[in-house]
Motif scaffolding. Structure first.
Motif, PDB file in Angstrom:
ATOM      1  N   LEU A  45     -19.349  -7.078   1.165  1.00 26.20           N
ATOM      2  CA  LEU A  45     -19.937  -6.689   2.422  1.00 26.20           C
ATOM      3  C   LEU A  45     -18.831  -5.995   3.548  1.00 26.20           C
ATOM      4  O   LEU A  45     -19.107  -5.354   4.472  1.00 26.20           O
ATOM      5  CB  LEU A  45     -20.661  -7.632   3.317  1.00 26.20           C
ATOM      6  N   PRO A 132     -27.819  -7.209   5.873  1.00 30.27           N
ATOM      7  CA  PRO A 132     -27.012  -7.724   4.738  1.00 30.27           C
ATOM      8  C   PRO A 132     -26.191  -8.931   4.961  1.00 30.27           C
ATOM      9  O   PRO A 132     -26.261 -10.005   4.115  1.00 30.27           O
ATOM     10  CB  PRO A 132     -26.044  -6.544   4.246  1.00 30.27           C
ATOM     11  N   TYR A 133     -25.728  -9.109   6.033  1.00 26.02           N
ATOM     12  CA  TYR A 133     -25.148 -10.431   6.395  1.00 26.02           C
ATOM     13  C   TYR A 133     -26.156 -11.533   6.340  1.00 26.02           C
ATOM     14  O   TYR A 133     -25.872 -12.490   5.912  1.00 26.02           O
ATOM     15  CB  TYR A 133     -24.523 -10.294   7.928  1.00 26.02           C
TER      16      TYR A 133
END
Length: 158
Positions: A45, A132-133
């Motif tokens: 990420l 996404p985290y």
């Protein structure tokens, strides 16, 4: 011995685990969590998971002062090494689930606690908006709880 009898036997013996075994399982899980959060997730990420930042945001939001990153890391480490393995054992005993199922369920519970309860209390969006985290956090919590669950199952067989 059948698989059901092996599972029941491990559950019965897990009640007699010494604190050192529980702490060892927690330490193993915490090591995997930190490697996932600080090495694997940044590679995917471009940024690490920072549970200590959540703790500092909570202290500011709920207590009105910043506990500092050092204390926040300590809180997360103690939770991961001591409190969360005990929570896993309580969940497994209450449900009678196998270690993989209980470990998966406990990982989801911890993830929901962090992202659905604590993040909003710290002034952040619910589930951080499902970015996404958020999903990386689920992966890190599952890695942690499955390592803890596996370690405790192995130690209970000794």
């Amino acid at each position: 011995m059948t698989q059901h009898h092996q599972h029941t036997d491990v559950l019965a013996r897990s009640g007699n685990l010494p604190l050192a075994a529980i702490l060892l399982a927690g330490l193993a899980g915490q090591a995997i969590f930190e490697i996932t959060a600080l090495v694997l997730i940044p590679a995917l990420l471009g940024m690490p998971l920072m549970p200590a930042a959540l703790v500092t945001a909570l202290s500011q939001s709920l207590l009105g002062f910043d506990v500092g990153m050092g204390a926040a890391w300590a809180v997360h480490l103690v939770a991961g090494i001591v409190a969360f393995p005990l929570g896993y054992l309580a969940l497994q005993r209450a449900t009678g689930l196998s270690w993989p199922a209980a470990g998966t369920l406990w990982g989801i519970v911890l993830w929901l606690l962090a992202q659905a309860v604590l993040a909003p209390l710290a002034g952040r969006p619910f589930m951080l908006g499902f970015v996404p985290y958020t999903w990386a956090s689920l992966g890190a919590h599952l890695a942690y709880t499955l390592v803890v669950a596996f370690a405790l199952a192995r130690l209970a067989r000794r």
